[in-house]
Design a protein around this motif. Sequence first.
Motif, PDB file in Angstrom:
ATOM      1  N   ASN A  66       1.164  -1.058  -0.049  1.00 43.78           N
ATOM      2  CA  ASN A  66       0.106   0.067   0.032  1.00 43.78           C
ATOM      3  C   ASN A  66       0.827   1.349   0.253  1.00 43.78           C
ATOM      4  O   ASN A  66       2.012   1.121   0.182  1.00 43.78           O
ATOM      5  N   HIS A  67       0.310   2.503  -0.169  1.00 42.97           N
ATOM      6  CA  HIS A  67       1.033   3.773  -0.097  1.00 42.97           C
ATOM      7  C   HIS A  67       0.410   4.547   1.051  1.00 42.97           C
ATOM      8  O   HIS A  67       0.617   5.736   0.677  1.00 42.97           O
ATOM      9  N   ARG A  68      -0.115   4.312   1.873  1.00 43.53           N
ATOM     10  CA  ARG A  68      -1.053   5.026   2.653  1.00 43.53           C
ATOM     11  C   ARG A  68       0.197   5.938   3.398  1.00 43.53           C
ATOM     12  O   ARG A  68       1.154   5.253   3.948  1.00 43.53           O
ATOM     13  N   GLY A  69       0.200   7.075   3.746  1.00 39.75           N
ATOM     14  CA  GLY A  69       1.061   7.963   4.518  1.00 39.75           C
ATOM     15  C   GLY A  69       2.133   8.338   3.734  1.00 39.75           C
ATOM     16  O   GLY A  69       3.001   9.104   4.044  1.00 39.75           O
ATOM     17  N   GLU A  70       2.226   7.861   2.401  1.00 37.39           N
ATOM     18  CA  GLU A  70       3.441   8.381   1.639  1.00 37.39           C
ATOM     19  C   GLU A  70       2.805   9.044   0.546  1.00 37.39           C
ATOM     20  O   GLU A  70       1.996   9.048   0.140  1.00 37.39           O
ATOM     21  N   GLU A  71       3.711  10.155   0.011  1.00 40.01           N
ATOM     22  CA  GLU A  71       3.371  10.948  -0.995  1.00 40.01           C
ATOM     23  C   GLU A  71       3.975  10.475  -2.253  1.00 40.01           C
ATOM     24  O   GLU A  71       5.140  10.142  -2.407  1.00 40.01           O
ATOM     25  N   TRP A  72       3.171  10.324  -3.381  1.00 42.18           N
ATOM     26  CA  TRP A  72       3.899   9.941  -4.613  1.00 42.18           C
ATOM     27  C   TRP A  72       4.646  11.042  -4.943  1.00 42.18           C
ATOM     28  O   TRP A  72       4.546  12.424  -4.998  1.00 42.18           O
ATOM     29  N   SER A  73       5.667  10.455  -5.806  1.00 41.62           N
ATOM     30  CA  SER A  73       6.816  11.408  -6.280  1.00 41.62           C
ATOM     31  C   SER A  73       6.297  12.365  -7.493  1.00 41.62           C
ATOM     32  O   SER A  73       5.200  11.816  -8.096  1.00 41.62           O
ATOM     33  N   ASP A  74       6.727  13.372  -7.900  1.00 42.76           N
ATOM     34  CA  ASP A  74       6.325  14.226  -9.107  1.00 42.76           C
ATOM     35  C   ASP A  74       6.665  13.185 -10.332  1.00 42.76           C
ATOM     36  O   ASP A  74       5.674  13.211 -11.124  1.00 42.76           O
ATOM     37  N   ARG A  75       7.568  12.314 -10.116  1.00 43.42           N
ATOM     38  CA  ARG A  75       7.675  11.634 -11.437  1.00 43.42           C
ATOM     39  C   ARG A  75       6.868  10.245 -11.664  1.00 43.42           C
ATOM     40  O   ARG A  75       6.024  10.298 -12.822  1.00 43.42           O
ATOM     41  N   THR A  76       6.355   9.864 -10.616  1.00 45.42           N
ATOM     42  CA  THR A  76       5.254   9.235 -10.756  1.00 45.42           C
ATOM     43  C   THR A  76       3.976   9.763 -11.214  1.00 45.42           C
ATOM     44  O   THR A  76       3.341   9.096 -11.864  1.00 45.42           O
ATOM     45  N   ILE A  77       3.685  10.867 -10.401  1.00 43.49           N
ATOM     46  CA  ILE A  77       2.593  11.531 -10.877  1.00 43.49           C
ATOM     47  C   ILE A  77       2.481  11.947 -12.558  1.00 43.49           C
ATOM     48  O   ILE A  77       1.556  11.660 -12.889  1.00 43.49           O
ATOM     49  N   ASN A  78       3.576  12.105 -12.772  1.00 44.71           N
ATOM     50  CA  ASN A  78       3.555  12.423 -14.219  1.00 44.71           C
ATOM     51  C   ASN A  78       3.445  11.273 -15.006  1.00 44.71           C
ATOM     52  O   ASN A  78       2.528  11.242 -15.960  1.00 44.71           O
ATOM     53  N   LYS A  79       4.104  10.173 -14.706  1.00 40.14           N
ATOM     54  CA  LYS A  79       3.697   8.823 -15.742  1.00 40.14           C
ATOM     55  C   LYS A  79       2.257   8.507 -15.467  1.00 40.14           C
ATOM     56  O   LYS A  79       1.695   8.242 -16.511  1.00 40.14           O
ATOM     57  N   GLY A  80       1.752   8.634 -14.456  1.00 41.28           N
ATOM     58  CA  GLY A  80       0.292   8.316 -13.955  1.00 41.28           C
ATOM     59  C   GLY A  80      -0.535   9.256 -14.968  1.00 41.28           C
ATOM     60  O   GLY A  80      -1.603   8.879 -15.640  1.00 41.28           O
ATOM     61  N   LEU A  81      -0.113  10.627 -14.850  1.00 43.51           N
ATOM     62  CA  LEU A  81      -0.911  11.659 -15.859  1.00 43.51           C
ATOM     63  C   LEU A  81      -0.794  11.288 -17.417  1.00 43.51           C
ATOM     64  O   LEU A  81      -1.720  11.291 -17.873  1.00 43.51           O
ATOM     65  N   LYS A  82       0.382  10.693 -17.736  1.00 37.03           N
ATOM     66  CA  LYS A  82       0.406  10.216 -19.198  1.00 37.03           C
ATOM     67  C   LYS A  82      -0.522   9.276 -19.506  1.00 37.03           C
ATOM     68  O   LYS A  82      -1.227   9.075 -20.653  1.00 37.03           O
ATOM     69  N   LEU A  83      -0.248   8.159 -18.671  1.00 41.73           N
ATOM     70  CA  LEU A  83      -1.196   6.925 -18.837  1.00 41.73           C
ATOM     71  C   LEU A  83      -2.805   7.272 -19.023  1.00 41.73           C
ATOM     72  O   LEU A  83      -3.364   6.944 -19.946  1.00 41.73           O
ATOM     73  N   TYR A  84      -3.119   8.114 -17.830  1.00 45.40           N
ATOM     74  CA  TYR A  84      -4.379   8.717 -17.884  1.00 45.40           C
ATOM     75  C   TYR A  84      -4.932   9.369 -18.903  1.00 45.40           C
ATOM     76  O   TYR A  84      -6.197   9.047 -19.365  1.00 45.40           O
ATOM     77  N   MET A  85      -3.727  10.106 -19.452  1.00 44.13           N
ATOM     78  CA  MET A  85      -4.554  10.885 -20.906  1.00 44.13           C
ATOM     79  C   MET A  85      -4.596  10.357 -22.074  1.00 44.13           C
ATOM     80  O   MET A  85      -5.135  10.308 -22.925  1.00 44.13           O
ATOM     81  N   THR A  86      -3.570   8.893 -21.656  1.00 45.62           N
ATOM     82  CA  THR A  86      -3.349   8.234 -22.987  1.00 45.62           C
ATOM     83  C   THR A  86      -4.621   7.181 -23.160  1.00 45.62           C
ATOM     84  O   THR A  86      -5.317   6.894 -24.043  1.00 45.62           O
ATOM     85  N   CYS A  87      -4.630   6.589 -21.956  1.00 42.03           N
ATOM     86  CA  CYS A  87      -5.817   5.318 -21.719  1.00 42.03           C
ATOM     87  C   CYS A  87      -7.190   5.812 -21.213  1.00 42.03           C
ATOM     88  O   CYS A  87      -8.067   5.198 -21.524  1.00 42.03           O
ATOM     89  N   GLY A  88      -7.471   6.945 -20.880  1.00 39.81           N
ATOM     90  CA  GLY A  88      -8.645   7.395 -20.385  1.00 39.81           C
ATOM     91  C   GLY A  88      -9.055   6.837 -18.827  1.00 39.81           C
ATOM     92  O   GLY A  88      -7.980   6.009 -18.675  1.00 39.81           O
ATOM     93  N   ALA A  89      -9.851   7.005 -18.237  1.00 35.51           N
ATOM     94  CA  ALA A  89     -10.183   6.821 -16.963  1.00 35.51           C
ATOM     95  C   ALA A  89     -10.402   5.197 -16.764  1.00 35.51           C
ATOM     96  O   ALA A  89      -9.716   4.525 -16.023  1.00 35.51           O
TER      97      ALA A  89
END
Length: 139
Positions: A66-89
């Motif tokens: 799990n990732h509770r209590g931890e903050e996602w890094s900017d790099r991971t957020i960027n990778k996630g946003l790229k996937l989200y924008m490419t694949c949709g919700a």
Amino acid sequence: MIVDDVGEAPTETEDSVNNVQLGQLKTKLKNAHHKISRLENKIKEMEERYSCIFSEDQLKFVKYGNHRGEEWSDRTINKGLKLYMTCGAKGYEEIRRQGLPYPSIRTLQHRMHAMKYEILEDDEYKVTLKADGIPDNDI
């Protein structure tokens, strides 16, 4: 010679049984130490192998479940946003359902407000996201 509660010394048979049990326990302990060492080496090898694919916070997610209590890094957020924008919700949620360590859509939405982003279109559809202080090659 050790004397028991009653004040009698253990018999030779009892000593023999105790020594056998002690030997078995020592063997089990030695085997457990070897197993722990092998597992620690295996974890280290896996972390090294996957560090080129996943960032440190993603590896922690995989390692601890799990990732509770931890903050996602900017790099991971960027990778996630790229996937989200490419694949949709739905596509992004399917990626997460398969166990890949990415932040939730809600987390992406919260973090997008703090990021500057730019969409560039060429021959192919390309999305580049830039967060303050992150070099392009880290994204």
